[in-house]
Design a protein around this motif. Structure first.
Motif, PDB file in Angstrom:
ATOM      1  N   UNK A 381       0.877  -1.240  -0.050  1.00 26.93           N
ATOM      2  CA  UNK A 381       0.101   0.041   0.216  1.00 26.93           C
ATOM      3  C   UNK A 381       0.821   1.271   0.030  1.00 26.93           C
ATOM      4  N   UNK A 382       2.004   1.213   0.530  1.00 27.53           N
ATOM      5  CA  UNK A 382       3.202   2.172   0.522  1.00 27.53           C
ATOM      6  C   UNK A 382       4.026   2.474  -0.676  1.00 27.53           C
ATOM      7  N   UNK A 383       3.816   1.668  -1.699  1.00 26.97           N
ATOM      8  CA  UNK A 383       4.528   1.895  -3.024  1.00 26.97           C
ATOM      9  C   UNK A 383       4.411   3.294  -3.381  1.00 26.97           C
ATOM     10  N   UNK A 384       3.316   3.494  -3.741  1.00 23.75           N
ATOM     11  CA  UNK A 384       3.232   4.929  -4.268  1.00 23.75           C
ATOM     12  C   UNK A 384       3.753   6.097  -3.562  1.00 23.75           C
ATOM     13  N   UNK A 385       3.793   6.076  -2.294  1.00 27.13           N
ATOM     14  CA  UNK A 385       4.386   6.907  -1.266  1.00 27.13           C
ATOM     15  C   UNK A 385       5.812   6.879  -1.540  1.00 27.13           C
ATOM     16  N   UNK A 386       6.387   5.654  -1.582  1.00 28.57           N
ATOM     17  CA  UNK A 386       7.795   5.588  -1.764  1.00 28.57           C
ATOM     18  C   UNK A 386       8.370   6.217  -2.981  1.00 28.57           C
ATOM     19  N   UNK A 387       7.694   5.841  -4.189  1.00 32.45           N
ATOM     20  CA  UNK A 387       8.028   6.653  -5.445  1.00 32.45           C
ATOM     21  C   UNK A 387       7.901   8.099  -5.510  1.00 32.45           C
ATOM     22  N   UNK A 388       7.293   8.558  -4.348  1.00 38.30           N
ATOM     23  CA  UNK A 388       7.423  10.070  -4.348  1.00 38.30           C
ATOM     24  C   UNK A 388       8.157  10.963  -3.227  1.00 38.30           C
ATOM     25  N   UNK A 389       8.885   9.643  -2.748  1.00 40.77           N
ATOM     26  CA  UNK A 389      10.173  10.363  -1.802  1.00 40.77           C
ATOM     27  C   UNK A 389      11.248  11.088  -2.396  1.00 40.77           C
ATOM     28  N   UNK A 390      11.801  12.150  -2.001  1.00 39.90           N
ATOM     29  CA  UNK A 390      13.191  12.312  -2.502  1.00 39.90           C
ATOM     30  C   UNK A 390      14.186  11.531  -2.302  1.00 39.90           C
ATOM     31  N   UNK A 391      15.211  11.661  -3.157  1.00 39.42           N
ATOM     32  CA  UNK A 391      16.167  10.576  -2.634  1.00 39.42           C
ATOM     33  C   UNK A 391      16.865  10.811  -1.168  1.00 39.42           C
ATOM     34  N   UNK A 392      17.224   9.710  -0.597  1.00 37.82           N
ATOM     35  CA  UNK A 392      17.654   9.677   0.605  1.00 37.82           C
ATOM     36  C   UNK A 392      17.302   8.311   1.297  1.00 37.82           C
TER      37      UNK A 392
END
Length: 614
Positions: A381-392
């Motif tokens: 369910x968090x895949x979309x949130x991970x894709x939007x994270x800035x590098x880090x």
């Protein structure tokens, strides 16, 4: 206080009945094991599927096949797909067992991916490797599977779910010369093989205590070019002998409720698969003993070497502090080796997310229903949130005040807390493991030159088959089959009678309570003995590979393995320009890359008692 005579009588009858049912369960396990062998050891998936592509028919064959999950029970997966979500490709570990643990039951990685609306593909493998199969053959097959899945979904890259060994295989694919697209989710992946906690993760020192990779070479030679996965499974059981005792004690104590669950798991646990000699040596020499993955020195094919800095995919690493096979140290320790600091990781444009469980064991990461419903559902369910994270670098935190793994959003929430690369530096005796690597290269070369040719000359398919079936992991199981011990037919008949008229004692029976205390005492004694054994192994490793004695023998080994000096250096030096003029490439003088030192860090967020959970 004197116990009533009825307590004794009830307990004796109950114990007698449980004994019959216990041994009948072991008989059934043996019969299941033999039936599974005769059937060719098919994948133990609790879902219907269709074959998409079989790598055994490739020009470079490998014993892998790509499946598409089509149905669960009476429900067709096509009826619940969300076309906006990417496909998920799940790969099970090839580490002695067969495929199926990722889809072993409805509440599994496969089941959660289906529940979330993803099209699900599953990679299986067969008991026997293709003739001469190499690690790069497997990686090329997996890459082709990824390409096939992407083409079936409009060139949309799949989410790659890799369990244990399959986790590092996915990392190898993402880090080779071609790279990958799409998120990679390695679960319990061993990536930094020398890292670990002293006295807690003894497998990392086993290679040194056994003298290196020569033993894997010997076992493969005795197997006529095949490495028997039963040896790997035996190593897993030896890690926690109290766990083996608890498994059987729990079955005996709760035979009425645990029988089917035990038989279901043992059907997978006792299906032993083979690796080729080339595969096991590449794995042991380059990864487990050589630790060359984090150093960027694992060759894939001609002209291509793995470099973890090439990875551009978002990576979500799931590990557990209860995992004594692949602890978080090994799952995450490569990050501060590959990236100098957090700024370096950000400059590379990489996003790495890690999630830790405080207590679940290695297999629980893949097979636990609670973990599937909680952590794996949150990851998907968090895949979309991970894709939007800035590098880090981020730690994934799951807030679930209800404690119910099935609660829907917004009753639970997922957040990503930024971390520093320095937070996951782990101290370990790197120089000692480097000496293990040097010794392993020496002993493996000595074995290959002296003993190996003779052993291969006298090994036949008959002798290899005999050693296979005489392996203690097999004999301790199948000899309890009625096919080998006909007297067990009587036990089976008695068990059916007992099942029709079972007399279980109530939980408050005083003798039953004493039995539980005795069992717990045995388990605790085995746990203490195991702790003493592991501590002794660590001390022996330290004595052999660290300190003045290790310096002495390592200098001798370096001198013994150093190539003889060129008798005419002046002539060789003068010849090089001439060779170059003729278009002949001169011999390389590039040194082996310097070892990267991982500094110690006494306190980090990763060292907390309950990391990854809020």
């Amino acid at each position: 206080m004197p116990q009533p005579a009825s307590d004794y009588a009830e307990y004796i009858r109950d114990s007698f009945e449980r004994n019959i049912l216990f041994w009948d369960t072991l008989r059934q396990r043996a019969d299941n094991m033999l039936a599974h062998e005769r059937a060719g050891k098919p994948p133990l998936l609790d879902f219907d599927y269709e074959v998409i592509i079989d790598a055994r028919r490739f020009n470079r064959p490998a014993n892998y096949t790509l499946l598409r999950i089509t149905r669960v029970g009476e429900d067709c997966i096509d009826d619940c797909l969300d076309p906006e979500k990417p496909p998920v490709m799940i790969i099970d570990p090839r580490a002695g067992h067969g495929p199926g643990i990722g889809g072993f039951k409805r509440e599994s990685e496969v089941g959660m991916a289906m529940h979330e609306g993803h099209a699900v593909y599953f990679v299986i493998f067969y008991p026997e490797p293709a003739p001469g199969q190499k690690l790069d053959d497997v990686l090329h097959a997996l890459r082709r599977f990824v390409e096939v899945v992407a083409r079936r979904h409009g060139d949309r890259a799949p989410v790659l779910y890799g369990n244990c060994q399959a986790g590092w295989a996915m990392i190898l694919l993402a880090a080779d010369c071609e790279g990958l697209a799409g998120p990679v989710v390695p679960n319990g992946p061993p990536l930094s093989y020398w890292a670990g906690e002293a006295g807690v993760n003894p497998m990392r020192v086993a290679g040194g205590l056994l003298g290196g990779a020569w033993l894997a070479n010997l076992v493969a030679d005795l197997g006529d070019g095949r490495f028997d996965g039963a040896w790997l499974v035996q190593n897993f059981e030896n890690l926690r002998p109290e766990g083996v005792w608890d498994k059987y004690a729990n079955l005996y104590a709760n035979i009425d409720s645990e029988r089917e669950r035990f038989l279901e798991f043992e059907r997978w646990w006792n299906g032993f698969y083979f690796l080729s000699r080339e595969e096991i040596l590449a794995i042991v020499e380059n990864l487990f003993i050589g630790n060359r993955l984090e150093e960027g020195r694992v060759p894939i094919c001609d002209g291509c070497t793995v470099d973890l800095r090439r990875i551009q995919n978002p990576i979500i690493i799931f590990s557990s502090y209860g995992d004594n096979i692949t602890p978080p140290h090994q799952a995450l320790g490569w990050i501060p080796v590959v990236y100098r600091d957090t700024d370096d990781l950000k400059a590379a444009g990489q996003r790495i997310v890690y999630l830790t469980n405080p207590h679940v064991g290695h297999l629980g990461i893949f097979v636990s229903a609670k973990v599937a419903r909680f952590e794996h559902r949150a990851i998907l369910e968090g895949l979309g949130d991970v894709a939007r994270l800035p590098p880090g670098l981020y730690e994934m935190k799951i807030d679930n005040p209800t404690g119910d793994p099935d609660c829907p959003k917004p009753n639970y929430s997922v957040r990503f807390e930024e971390r520093d690369v320095a937070d996951i530096r782990f101290e370990y005796p790197r120089s000692g493991f480097e000496r293990v690597r040097a010794l392993s290269e020496f002993t493996t070369q000595a074995y290959s030159r002296m003993a190996g040719p003779w052993i291969r000359a006298v090994t036949t398919p008959w002798s290899a088959s005999a050693l296979e079936w005489l392996h203690p992991m097999r004999t301790s199981r199948y000899l309890l089959s009625a096919s080998f011990l006909p007297a067990l037919h009587a036990v089976s008949a008695l068990a059916r009678i007992v099942e029709r008229d079972r007399h279980a004692v109530p939980p408050d029976n005083l003798l039953r309570a004493a039995e539980r205390r005795l069992s717990d005492g045995v388990s605790e004694a085995l746990s203490q003995a195991r702790s003493a054994r592991d501590s002794g192994f660590e001390q022996l490793f330290s004595a052999l590979y660290e300190g003045p004695w290790a310096e002495t023998w390592s200098r001798w080994l370096e001198g013994a393995t150093r190539p003889a000096p060129d008798p005419a250096p002046a002539q060789s030096a003068a010849a090089e320009p001439a060779e170059t003029e003729r278009g002949v490439r001169p011999r390389s003088r590039t040194a082996i890359p310097a070892q990267i030192h991982v500094p110690a860090r006494s306190t980090t967020p990763m060292a907390s008692k309950n990391p990854g959970q809020s």
